[in-house]
Design a protein around this motif. Structure first.
Motif, PDB file in Angstrom:
ATOM      1  N   THR A 133       0.783  -1.154   0.370  1.00 59.04           N
ATOM      2  CA  THR A 133      -0.119   0.219   0.273  1.00 59.04           C
ATOM      3  C   THR A 133       0.746   1.679  -0.023  1.00 59.04           C
ATOM      4  O   THR A 133      -0.012   2.401  -0.088  1.00 59.04           O
ATOM      5  CB  THR A 133      -1.013   0.186   1.253  1.00 59.04           C
ATOM      6  OG1 THR A 133      -0.023   0.310   2.367  1.00 59.04           O
ATOM      7  CG2 THR A 133      -1.789  -1.328   1.375  1.00 59.04           C
ATOM      8  N   VAL A 134       2.307   1.223  -0.293  1.00 54.39           N
ATOM      9  CA  VAL A 134       3.293   2.509   0.280  1.00 54.39           C
ATOM     10  C   VAL A 134       3.659   2.593  -1.752  1.00 54.39           C
ATOM     11  O   VAL A 134       3.879   2.095  -1.734  1.00 54.39           O
ATOM     12  CB  VAL A 134       4.361   1.477   1.184  1.00 54.39           C
ATOM     13  CG1 VAL A 134       5.141   3.098   1.264  1.00 54.39           C
ATOM     14  CG2 VAL A 134       3.449   1.638   2.124  1.00 54.39           C
ATOM     15  N   VAL A 135       3.833   4.361  -1.297  1.00 50.82           N
ATOM     16  CA  VAL A 135       4.020   5.141  -2.221  1.00 50.82           C
ATOM     17  C   VAL A 135       5.516   5.333  -1.816  1.00 50.82           C
ATOM     18  O   VAL A 135       6.180   5.291  -2.752  1.00 50.82           O
ATOM     19  CB  VAL A 135       3.024   5.869  -3.180  1.00 50.82           C
ATOM     20  CG1 VAL A 135       4.286   6.554  -3.351  1.00 50.82           C
ATOM     21  CG2 VAL A 135       2.121   5.079  -3.348  1.00 50.82           C
ATOM     22  N   TRP A 136       5.679   5.234  -0.817  1.00 51.32           N
ATOM     23  CA  TRP A 136       7.127   7.029   0.036  1.00 51.32           C
ATOM     24  C   TRP A 136       6.618   6.189   1.244  1.00 51.32           C
ATOM     25  O   TRP A 136       5.869   7.276   1.875  1.00 51.32           O
ATOM     26  CB  TRP A 136       6.831   8.296  -0.878  1.00 51.32           C
ATOM     27  CG  TRP A 136       8.249   8.873  -0.329  1.00 51.32           C
ATOM     28  CD1 TRP A 136       8.636   9.422   0.812  1.00 51.32           C
ATOM     29  CD2 TRP A 136       9.323   8.467  -0.608  1.00 51.32           C
ATOM     30  NE1 TRP A 136       9.738  10.118   1.090  1.00 51.32           N
ATOM     31  CE2 TRP A 136      10.193   9.507   0.233  1.00 51.32           C
ATOM     32  CE3 TRP A 136      10.060   7.801  -1.709  1.00 51.32           C
ATOM     33  CZ2 TRP A 136      11.650   9.593  -0.055  1.00 51.32           C
ATOM     34  CZ3 TRP A 136      11.717   8.201  -1.943  1.00 51.32           C
ATOM     35  CH2 TRP A 136      12.622   8.809  -1.217  1.00 51.32           C
ATOM     36  N   PRO A 137       8.265   6.414   1.774  1.00 49.11           N
ATOM     37  CA  PRO A 137       8.977   5.285   1.372  1.00 49.11           C
ATOM     38  C   PRO A 137       8.640   5.040   0.750  1.00 49.11           C
ATOM     39  O   PRO A 137       8.322   3.621   0.734  1.00 49.11           O
ATOM     40  CB  PRO A 137       9.778   6.171   2.275  1.00 49.11           C
ATOM     41  CG  PRO A 137       9.276   5.550   3.970  1.00 49.11           C
ATOM     42  CD  PRO A 137       8.070   6.456   3.715  1.00 49.11           C
ATOM     43  N   ASP A 138      10.642   3.892   0.826  1.00 47.61           N
ATOM     44  CA  ASP A 138      10.402   2.461   0.438  1.00 47.61           C
ATOM     45  C   ASP A 138      10.731   2.010   1.777  1.00 47.61           C
ATOM     46  O   ASP A 138      11.204   2.146   1.971  1.00 47.61           O
ATOM     47  CB  ASP A 138      11.786   2.240  -0.364  1.00 47.61           C
ATOM     48  CG  ASP A 138      12.890   0.809  -0.249  1.00 47.61           C
ATOM     49  OD1 ASP A 138      11.662  -0.167  -0.480  1.00 47.61           O
ATOM     50  OD2 ASP A 138      13.647   0.082  -0.528  1.00 47.61           O
ATOM     51  N   PRO A 139       8.944   0.738   1.502  1.00 46.91           N
ATOM     52  CA  PRO A 139       9.142   0.464   2.865  1.00 46.91           C
ATOM     53  C   PRO A 139      10.232  -0.722   2.902  1.00 46.91           C
ATOM     54  O   PRO A 139      10.568  -1.885   4.014  1.00 46.91           O
ATOM     55  CB  PRO A 139       7.468  -0.831   2.417  1.00 46.91           C
ATOM     56  CG  PRO A 139       7.739  -0.596   0.915  1.00 46.91           C
ATOM     57  CD  PRO A 139       8.520   0.468   0.575  1.00 46.91           C
ATOM     58  N   GLY A 140      10.928  -1.497   2.434  1.00 44.05           N
ATOM     59  CA  GLY A 140      12.521  -2.136   2.373  1.00 44.05           C
ATOM     60  C   GLY A 140      13.049  -1.504   2.670  1.00 44.05           C
ATOM     61  O   GLY A 140      14.691  -2.223   3.142  1.00 44.05           O
TER      62      GLY A 140
END
Length: 271
Positions: free
Chosen positions: A91-98
């Motif tokens: 569901t994330v656009v920003w920041p990189d969830p990884g």
């Protein structure tokens, strides 16, 4: 007349002589002790006073006379962020969830999206508008009176804040929708109005600085939103990862973002 003194007189004189000698000896010892206490010559050398010897008990503390250096905060290993569950990461656009970048406040997450991700040069920020206890939105403009970009924000299970999308007063994206899995080419449709009708489209992958693909779609250039449709070629990494679809109207002055819309997307596996 007998010239020699009586034996009793000689004995008395001998006793007196011995007492005087004893008093002199005692005075000498007292003087020596006083000199030692006053800093005179002692058993440790001139100008020192004798100190009792101490014995260090055996143990780890007696193995080294030099203490170990204390690590500063910058020397300590960084604590890795708590990994997000895959369903949340999608569901994330920003920041990189990884990645390691995280935001403890929604305002910071909105600023990171606007400046680091979308490319606003000197944005003007509104107030964070709370939705439920863990979500809300914040308006961003490229300048006072500029078009409104609304950044959607959510606090996920790791306690940190993320941008999970963005909408624009000038761009309405109908397809794809948030959470869709896309392949190349990706088809887009919606409504927009922009200078010379041009909307820039980028396919972004989490954790990479460069877009996987870039193109344009043409909508309206007048006072009303008008339809756009088109398709964008992009380099599908062929993995189960994901990223975001970013739509931008850029400034004619310097090419920075004037307004933006974004949705999170997954990447369909290559056949």
């Amino acid at each position: 007349m007998n010239e020699n003194p009586a034996p009793s007189v000689r004995g008395r004189n001998t006793v007196i002589a011995l007492l005087v000698a004893a008093l002199v000896a005692a005075a000498v010892w007292i003087a020596i002790l006083l000199m030692q206490q006053a800093g005179g010559p002692g058993q440790n050398g001139p100008g020192t006073t004798a100190t009792p010897e101490t014995t260090t008990p055996p143990g780890p503390s007696a193995t080294s006379a030099t203490p170990s250096p204390t690590a500063s905060a910058s020397d300590l290993p960084a604590t890795p962020p708590v990994p997000l569950p895959a369903a949340e990461a999608a569901t994330v656009v920003w920041p990189d969830p990884g990645g390691t970048l995280r935001y403890g406040a929604p305002e910071d997450a909105a600023g990171g999206f606007a400046e680091e991700f979308a490319g606003f040069a000197d944005p003007v920020y509104g107030e964070f508008m709370q939705g439920d206890a863990r979500s809300g939105e914040l308006e961003v403009r490229s300048s006072e009176g500029g078009a409104v970009t609304t950044v959607l924000l959510r606090q996920l299970s790791d306690g940190q804040w993320y941008a999970i999308g963005a909408s624009s007063s000038e761009i309405q994206l109908d397809m794809p929708v948030a959470g869709d899995k896309i392949s190349s080419p990706v088809a887009l449709s919606g409504l927009s109005r922009a200078f010379e009708a041009t909307v820039v489209v980028e396919v972004r992958s989490h954790g990479t600085a460069q877009p996987l693909g870039t193109g344009i779609v043409m909508g309206g250039s007048g006072p009303d939103l008008e339809p756009f449709s088109g398709s964008i070629q992009w380099g599908n990494p062929g993995s189960s990862g994901g990223g975001a679809l970013l739509l931008l109207i850029t400034s004619a002055k310097d090419g920075s973002a004037w307004t933006a819309a974004a949705v999170p997307v997954g990447f369909a596996a290559q056949p």
